[in-house]
Motif scaffolding. Structure first.
Motif, PDB file in Angstrom:
ATOM      1  N   ILE A  87     -74.430   5.116  37.914  1.00  0.00           N
ATOM      2  CA  ILE A  87     -73.462   4.908  38.995  1.00  0.00           C
ATOM      3  C   ILE A  87     -72.057   5.153  38.462  1.00  0.00           C
ATOM      4  N   LYS A  88     -71.379   6.124  39.040  1.00  0.00           N
ATOM      5  CA  LYS A  88     -69.999   6.455  38.689  1.00  0.00           C
ATOM      6  C   LYS A  88     -69.051   5.936  39.758  1.00  0.00           C
ATOM      7  N   ALA A  89     -67.829   5.678  39.374  1.00  0.00           N
ATOM      8  CA  ALA A  89     -66.820   5.225  40.325  1.00  0.00           C
ATOM      9  C   ALA A  89     -65.539   6.024  40.120  1.00  0.00           C
ATOM     10  N   ALA A  90     -64.812   6.211  41.201  1.00  0.00           N
ATOM     11  CA  ALA A  90     -63.515   6.885  41.159  1.00  0.00           C
ATOM     12  C   ALA A  90     -62.428   5.834  41.375  1.00  0.00           C
ATOM     13  N   GLY A  91     -61.565   5.658  40.391  1.00  0.00           N
ATOM     14  CA  GLY A  91     -60.563   4.604  40.458  1.00  0.00           C
ATOM     15  C   GLY A  91     -59.299   5.023  41.173  1.00  0.00           C
ATOM     16  N   PRO A 162     -52.574  15.013  38.356  1.00  0.00           N
ATOM     17  CA  PRO A 162     -53.538  16.069  38.697  1.00  0.00           C
ATOM     18  C   PRO A 162     -54.992  15.719  38.388  1.00  0.00           C
ATOM     19  N   ASP A 163     -55.240  14.683  37.576  1.00  0.00           N
ATOM     20  CA  ASP A 163     -56.604  14.360  37.144  1.00  0.00           C
ATOM     21  C   ASP A 163     -57.038  13.011  37.708  1.00  0.00           C
ATOM     22  N   ALA A 164     -58.218  12.996  38.335  1.00  0.00           N
ATOM     23  CA  ALA A 164     -58.746  11.759  38.906  1.00  0.00           C
ATOM     24  C   ALA A 164     -59.376  10.892  37.832  1.00  0.00           C
ATOM     25  N   GLU A 165     -59.416   9.588  38.082  1.00  0.00           N
ATOM     26  CA  GLU A 165     -60.106   8.661  37.191  1.00  0.00           C
ATOM     27  C   GLU A 165     -61.550   8.507  37.659  1.00  0.00           C
ATOM     28  N   VAL A 166     -62.490   8.928  36.833  1.00  0.00           N
ATOM     29  CA  VAL A 166     -63.907   8.766  37.127  1.00  0.00           C
ATOM     30  C   VAL A 166     -64.550   8.085  35.915  1.00  0.00           C
ATOM     31  N   PHE A 167     -65.204   6.954  36.143  1.00  0.00           N
ATOM     32  CA  PHE A 167     -65.757   6.191  35.032  1.00  0.00           C
ATOM     33  C   PHE A 167     -67.155   5.691  35.391  1.00  0.00           C
ATOM     34  N   THR A 168     -67.886   5.264  34.374  1.00  0.00           N
ATOM     35  CA  THR A 168     -69.221   4.715  34.591  1.00  0.00           C
ATOM     36  C   THR A 168     -69.095   3.290  35.103  1.00  0.00           C
ATOM     37  N   LYS A 169     -69.563   3.057  36.310  1.00  0.00           N
ATOM     38  CA  LYS A 169     -69.512   1.729  36.910  1.00  0.00           C
ATOM     39  C   LYS A 169     -70.708   0.878  36.503  1.00  0.00           C
ATOM     40  N   LEU A 227     -58.291  -0.632  28.434  1.00  0.00           N
ATOM     41  CA  LEU A 227     -59.387  -0.393  27.502  1.00  0.00           C
ATOM     42  C   LEU A 227     -60.494  -1.432  27.663  1.00  0.00           C
ATOM     43  N   LEU A 228     -60.246  -2.467  28.465  1.00  0.00           N
ATOM     44  CA  LEU A 228     -61.274  -3.457  28.770  1.00  0.00           C
ATOM     45  C   LEU A 228     -62.005  -3.128  30.073  1.00  0.00           C
ATOM     46  N   LEU A 229     -61.877  -1.889  30.524  1.00  0.00           N
ATOM     47  CA  LEU A 229     -62.505  -1.497  31.777  1.00  0.00           C
ATOM     48  C   LEU A 229     -64.013  -1.743  31.757  1.00  0.00           C
ATOM     49  N   GLY A 230     -64.644  -1.536  30.606  1.00  0.00           N
ATOM     50  CA  GLY A 230     -66.078  -1.775  30.511  1.00  0.00           C
ATOM     51  C   GLY A 230     -66.430  -3.223  30.802  1.00  0.00           C
ATOM     52  N   LYS A 231     -65.645  -4.162  30.250  1.00  0.00           N
ATOM     53  CA  LYS A 231     -65.891  -5.578  30.513  1.00  0.00           C
ATOM     54  C   LYS A 231     -65.523  -5.951  31.954  1.00  0.00           C
ATOM     55  N   ALA A 232     -64.548  -5.269  32.510  1.00  0.00           N
ATOM     56  CA  ALA A 232     -64.096  -5.597  33.859  1.00  0.00           C
ATOM     57  C   ALA A 232     -65.038  -5.061  34.927  1.00  0.00           C
ATOM     58  N   LYS A 233     -65.722  -3.975  34.636  1.00  0.00           N
ATOM     59  CA  LYS A 233     -66.500  -3.275  35.665  1.00  0.00           C
ATOM     60  C   LYS A 233     -67.994  -3.202  35.379  1.00  0.00           C
ATOM     61  N   ASP A 234     -68.355  -2.908  34.141  1.00  0.00           N
ATOM     62  CA  ASP A 234     -69.728  -2.510  33.810  1.00  0.00           C
ATOM     63  C   ASP A 234     -70.535  -3.704  33.338  1.00  0.00           C
ATOM     64  N   ASN A 235     -70.977  -4.532  34.283  1.00  0.00           N
ATOM     65  CA  ASN A 235     -71.777  -5.708  33.978  1.00  0.00           C
ATOM     66  C   ASN A 235     -73.033  -5.732  34.841  1.00  0.00           C
ATOM     67  N   ASN A 236     -74.061  -6.428  34.380  1.00  0.00           N
ATOM     68  CA  ASN A 236     -75.269  -6.571  35.188  1.00  0.00           C
ATOM     69  C   ASN A 236     -74.933  -7.209  36.533  1.00  0.00           C
ATOM     70  N   ALA A 237     -75.490  -6.654  37.588  1.00  0.00           N
ATOM     71  CA  ALA A 237     -75.319  -7.170  38.961  1.00  0.00           C
ATOM     72  C   ALA A 237     -73.888  -7.077  39.446  1.00  0.00           C
ATOM     73  N   SER A 238     -73.072  -6.208  38.822  1.00  0.00           N
ATOM     74  CA  SER A 238     -71.678  -6.075  39.259  1.00  0.00           C
ATOM     75  C   SER A 238     -71.510  -4.930  40.249  1.00  0.00           C
ATOM     76  N   CYS A 239     -72.628  -4.467  40.820  1.00  0.00           N
ATOM     77  CA  CYS A 239     -72.581  -3.352  41.767  1.00  0.00           C
ATOM     78  C   CYS A 239     -73.731  -3.490  42.749  1.00  0.00           C
TER      79      CYS A 239
END
Length: 239
Positions: A87-91, A162-169, A227-239
């Protein structure tokens, strides 16, 4: 635990009897991809063992599945409709979202400081941010102005640059389905759900379907550092 399938008819859109829906359910023998059409549930595991393959193969003919009965009466548990897909997300895709990220950054994750900072940020850059097209000459000019006023932020770079933020959610099998409890870290004190439009894509990036999603966000973690985006977003049951 997720809500049982039998309770979902009332949560479907008003015209759901005319639509075709793909998902995933557990009828007691483990997860199975399903289709819902004309009010009935079809186990599609014989046509595709996973939802990702169901979408990839476009196996949307209910004649290839097992009729499990009406949606309102079929026992079982509805799971997340996503299984082996990442699951990817666009910020910061909207101006108001970008402003909130800047507020988090300047508040350093302290929710008590957010209100005053929000008023200041909105007064300085709110209208300008909403008026420009990302990546345009006007956006570049606005960036230079905000840099001069010490109002620039890394979040504005992806909001109007010019560049979008796309990260692993969320990695595979970490999302939860309708009615299930969400996952929030116990050491987070400032967090919120974020309703999102979710596109289901095949492996070539072609949209196959759409749904509603919940991007659970820990604002105190992301506000302390991007740089804490992983802790803020990528958690079990956070989606």
């Amino acid at each position: 635990m997720s809500e049982p399938v039998r309770n979902l008819a009332g949560d479907m859109p008003g015209d759901w009897l005319q639509g075709l829906f793909a998902g995933r359910a557990d009828f007691g023998d483990g997860p199975s991809p399903i289709l819902v059409k004309a009010g009935r549930v079809y186990d599609m595991s014989a046509a595709a063992p996973t939802v990702s393959l169901l979408l990839e193969r476009r196996a949307f003919a209910v004649s290839r599945g097992r009729d499990c009965g009406s949606l309102a009466e079929t026992p079982g548990t509805l799971l997340s409709p996503v299984d082996l897909q990442c699951i990817k997300a666009a910020g910061v895709t909207f101006a108001v979202s970008a402003l909130e990220r800047v507020i988090e950054e300047r508040a350093r994750g302290d929710s008590l400081k957010a209100a005053a900072i929000r008023d200041s940020i909105e007064q300085h850059i709110g209208s300008g941010l909403r008026a420009v097209k990302p990546g345009s000459d006007e956006a570049a000019a606005l960036k230079q102005l905000l840099v001069q006023e010490n109002m620039w932020s890394q979040y504005l770079e992806v909001a109007i640059g010019p560049d979008a933020e796309v990260f692993t959610k969320a990695p595979v099998l970490s999302s939860v389905g309708h009615g299930a409890p969400i996952g929030v870290r116990s050491d987070s004190g400032w967090n919120n759900p974020e309703p999102e439009i979710v596109l289901a894509l095949d492996r070539s990036g072609t949209p196959v379907g759409a749904m509603l999603g919940n991007d659970v966000n820990l604002r105190d973690f992301e506000g302390r550092s991007a740089l804490l985006l992983g802790k803020a977003k990528d958690n079990n049951a956070s989606c």
